[in-house]
Write an enzyme that holds these catalytic residues in place. Structure first.
Site, PDB file in Angstrom:
ATOM      1  N   LYS A 108     -11.422 -64.347 -18.010  1.00 15.88           N
ATOM      2  CA  LYS A 108     -10.881 -63.338 -18.938  1.00 15.88           C
ATOM      3  C   LYS A 108      -9.714 -63.873 -19.755  1.00 15.88           C
ATOM      4  CE  LYS A 108      -9.216 -62.481 -14.764  1.00 15.88           C
ATOM      5  NZ  LYS A 108      -9.747 -62.132 -13.503  1.00 15.88           N
ATOM      6  N   GLU A 132     -19.935 -61.669 -19.229  1.00 18.28           N
ATOM      7  CA  GLU A 132     -20.025 -60.348 -18.571  1.00 18.28           C
ATOM      8  C   GLU A 132     -19.072 -60.249 -17.369  1.00 18.28           C
ATOM      9  OE1 GLU A 132     -22.167 -57.420 -19.426  1.00 18.28           O
ATOM     10  OE2 GLU A 132     -20.450 -56.859 -18.219  1.00 18.28           O
ATOM     11  N   GLY A 137     -15.986 -57.271 -12.935  1.00 14.48           N
ATOM     12  CA  GLY A 137     -16.800 -57.912 -11.889  1.00 14.48           C
ATOM     13  C   GLY A 137     -18.280 -57.620 -12.070  1.00 14.48           C
ATOM     14  N   ILE A 139     -19.700 -54.765 -12.691  1.00 17.07           N
ATOM     15  CA  ILE A 139     -20.017 -53.604 -13.538  1.00 17.07           C
ATOM     16  C   ILE A 139     -20.479 -54.098 -14.908  1.00 17.07           C
ATOM     17  CG2 ILE A 139     -19.123 -51.495 -14.596  1.00 17.07           C
ATOM     18  CD1 ILE A 139     -16.787 -51.636 -12.558  1.00 17.07           C
ATOM     19  N   GLY A 190      -6.202 -59.591   1.488  1.00 20.11           N
ATOM     20  CA  GLY A 190      -6.722 -60.560   0.526  1.00 20.11           C
ATOM     21  C   GLY A 190      -6.988 -59.965  -0.848  1.00 20.11           C
ATOM     22  N   GLU A 193      -2.680 -61.580  -4.429  1.00 18.85           N
ATOM     23  CA  GLU A 193      -2.319 -62.977  -4.211  1.00 18.85           C
ATOM     24  C   GLU A 193      -0.909 -63.057  -3.635  1.00 18.85           C
ATOM     25  OE1 GLU A 193      -3.866 -65.706  -6.555  1.00 18.85           O
ATOM     26  OE2 GLU A 193      -5.441 -64.372  -7.275  1.00 18.85           O
ATOM     27  N   ASP A 204      -3.381 -59.279 -15.874  1.00 14.21           N
ATOM     28  CA  ASP A 204      -4.834 -59.362 -15.708  1.00 14.21           C
ATOM     29  C   ASP A 204      -5.532 -58.217 -16.479  1.00 14.21           C
ATOM     30  OD1 ASP A 204      -7.260 -60.260 -13.865  1.00 14.21           O
ATOM     31  OD2 ASP A 204      -7.126 -58.095 -13.653  1.00 14.21           O
ATOM     32  N   LYS A 208      -8.212 -58.196 -19.857  1.00 10.26           N
ATOM     33  CA  LYS A 208      -9.498 -57.485 -19.836  1.00 10.26           C
ATOM     34  C   LYS A 208      -9.550 -56.436 -20.945  1.00 10.26           C
ATOM     35  CE  LYS A 208     -10.032 -58.203 -14.836  1.00 10.26           C
ATOM     36  NZ  LYS A 208      -9.723 -57.626 -13.517  1.00 10.26           N
ATOM     37  N   GLY A 305     -14.574 -59.663  -6.572  1.00 12.16           N
ATOM     38  CA  GLY A 305     -15.269 -60.106  -5.354  1.00 12.16           C
ATOM     39  C   GLY A 305     -16.418 -61.020  -5.713  1.00 12.16           C
TER      40      GLY A 305
END
Ligand code: HSE
Length: 432
Positions: A108, A132, A137, A139, A190, A193, A204, A208, A305
């Site tokens: 991204k 994509e 992720g 979707i 997890g 980070e 982030d 996006k 994921g």
């Protein structure tokens, strides 16, 4: 599948996503070959860390630490890039395109920062770049914006596109815990980070959103165009007070088109509790797109994921491979230039939630409402909370009617200068 020449793929990056992509390509090889009508072969994988070969279960002959082994292989027609960042990945992608290879990326940051240049380069070299997996992720949202919704004029996007922060705000809201405790939980599981800045500061999500808004409004949006606030100012009481007013709080990515200008912003937002987005909890993502023909459509699912992300990556690979197999020309990449103005945050009109700590004595509310009134900001409702006997302080929470951001920020400065105001704890925009 015997008897027909396969399509060969190079994979750059064997982190968690790359490892899963290699597993899917090899584990589903038969099914993918049937779908495609020829084999889809993972020819070579690249990582600078040799130990990744072992952890990803890659045979020696499929592994290299030298990018040239992929970039200079004339049989590799599709490069999958899951290295991340915009240094090595940027150089490799440019080189792959220049050498006539199609590219599938989950990156991204790279697409948000360099889309105009990379799209132009891909058009020049008659190859496709698909991304994509860069937003949401597993979707499907990039393809719908590029194709399935293209008959629409899109007026707005409201999105929860960072699972880490959505997990944190969900924990804060549901368990009444503070930000630090919720962040620690996210790190333990997890989801966050060790250095969580990219997620919690909204960086982030801003990458996006820049990608989504670019596609929806067909205009160049740079990451720095996106106004951004993270979630670290939120306290658990904000969620309690918001609930009293009938709202949830989410880190929302918002893009709106009004006339020839667009607004793009990522910040915590109050959302009416009965809005579907308000019910998107935990690490899930959701993107609500409003088109003039469709009305509102919502895309919901796992936004990160390895398995969901590999779904988007391998589907992009299949889309390109099918065109190669059929001998079709690559889809020309839409040129991206700046055709819309970016509305400064000072110009937006929205409602506000204001939480402040004040002296608990007569006349305080009068002083605050005078400042708001002088700035043409009308109060919709107000509550006073937690008067502290010892320090003689009170917590006042105000919901306003729509007001201009510049007026709100001026009022904020004036309220902060009042001797009776100890602090403005938070000011959160409301999306009704
Ligand atoms: N850190 C991202 C998230 C992962 O929490 O959504 C996918 O970009």
């Amino acid at each position: 599948m015997s008897g027909s020449k396969g399509i060969e793929v190079g994979l750059m990056g064997l982190g968690v996503i790359g490892s899963e992509v290699s597993r899917v390509l090899r584990g589903k090889a038969d099914a993918l070959a049937v779908q495609l009508g020829c084999d889809l072969l993972l020819k070579k994988t690249l990582d600078c860390d040799v130990s990744k070969k072992i952890s990803a279960g890659i045979p020696d002959e499929l592994f290299t630490t030298n990018a040239d082994d992929l970039l200079n292989d004339p049989d590799i027609s599709i490069i999958i890039e899951v290295i991340g960042g915009d240094t090595h990945a940027y150089n490799y992608i440019k080189e792959a395109i220049t050498k006539g290879k199609h590219v599938v990326t989950a990156n991204k940051e790279l697409i948000a920062k360099h889309a105009p240049e990379l799209f132009a380069l891909a058009s020049k070299h008659r190859v496709e770049i698909r991304f994509e997996a860069s937003v949401g992720g597993g979707i499907p949202i990039i393809s719908p914006l590029k194709q399935d919704l293209q008959a629409n004029k899109i007026s707005s996007i409201h999105a929860i596109i960072n699972g880490t922060t959505n997990y944190i705000v969900t924990r804060m809201a549901k368990e009444n815990i503070d930000f630090t405790a919720a962040l620690k939980q996210a790190q333990k599981l997890g989801y966050a980070e060790a250095n969580p800045a990219n997620d919690i500061e909204g960086i982030d999500a801003s990458y996006k959103l820049a990608i989504l808004a670019m596609l929806a409004f067909r205009t160049e949006i740079r990451p720095e165009d996106v106004y951004r606030e993270g979630i670290s100012r939120l306290i658990s009481r904000d969620f309690l007070y918001a609930r009293e007013f009938g709202y949830a709080i989410k880190l929302l990515a918002i893009a709106k088109q009004e006339g020839d200008s667009v607004q793009v912003r990522v910040h915590p937002s109050l959302l009416p509790e009965d809005m579907l987005l308000a019910e998107v909890d935990g690490v899930f993502n959701a993107i609500e797109v409003e088109g003039d023909l469709t009305g509102k459509v919502i895309f919901y699912g796992r936004g990160a994921g390895p398995r969901p992300t590999s779904s988007a990556i391998v589907s992009d690979v299949l889309r390109i491979a099918r065109d190669i197999k059929l001998g079709l020309n690559p889809k020309p990449q839409a040129e991206v230039t700046r055709v819309k103005k970016i509305m400064p945050i000072a110009d937006i009109l929205t409602r506000y939630y204001i939480r402040m700590t004040t002296a608990d004595k007569a006349g305080v509310l009068a002083q605050i409402s005078k400042i708001l009134g002088d700035n043409s900001i009308s109060i919709a409702s107000a509550i006073q909370k937690e008067a502290d006997e010892k320090s003689k302080t009170a917590e006042i929470v105000i919901m306003t009617h729509p007001a201009q951001e510049s007026a709100m920020q001026r009022a904020r400065r004036e309220m902060e200068a009042l001797s009776v105001v100890k602090s403005i704890g938070n000011l959160i925009r409301v999306e009704d």
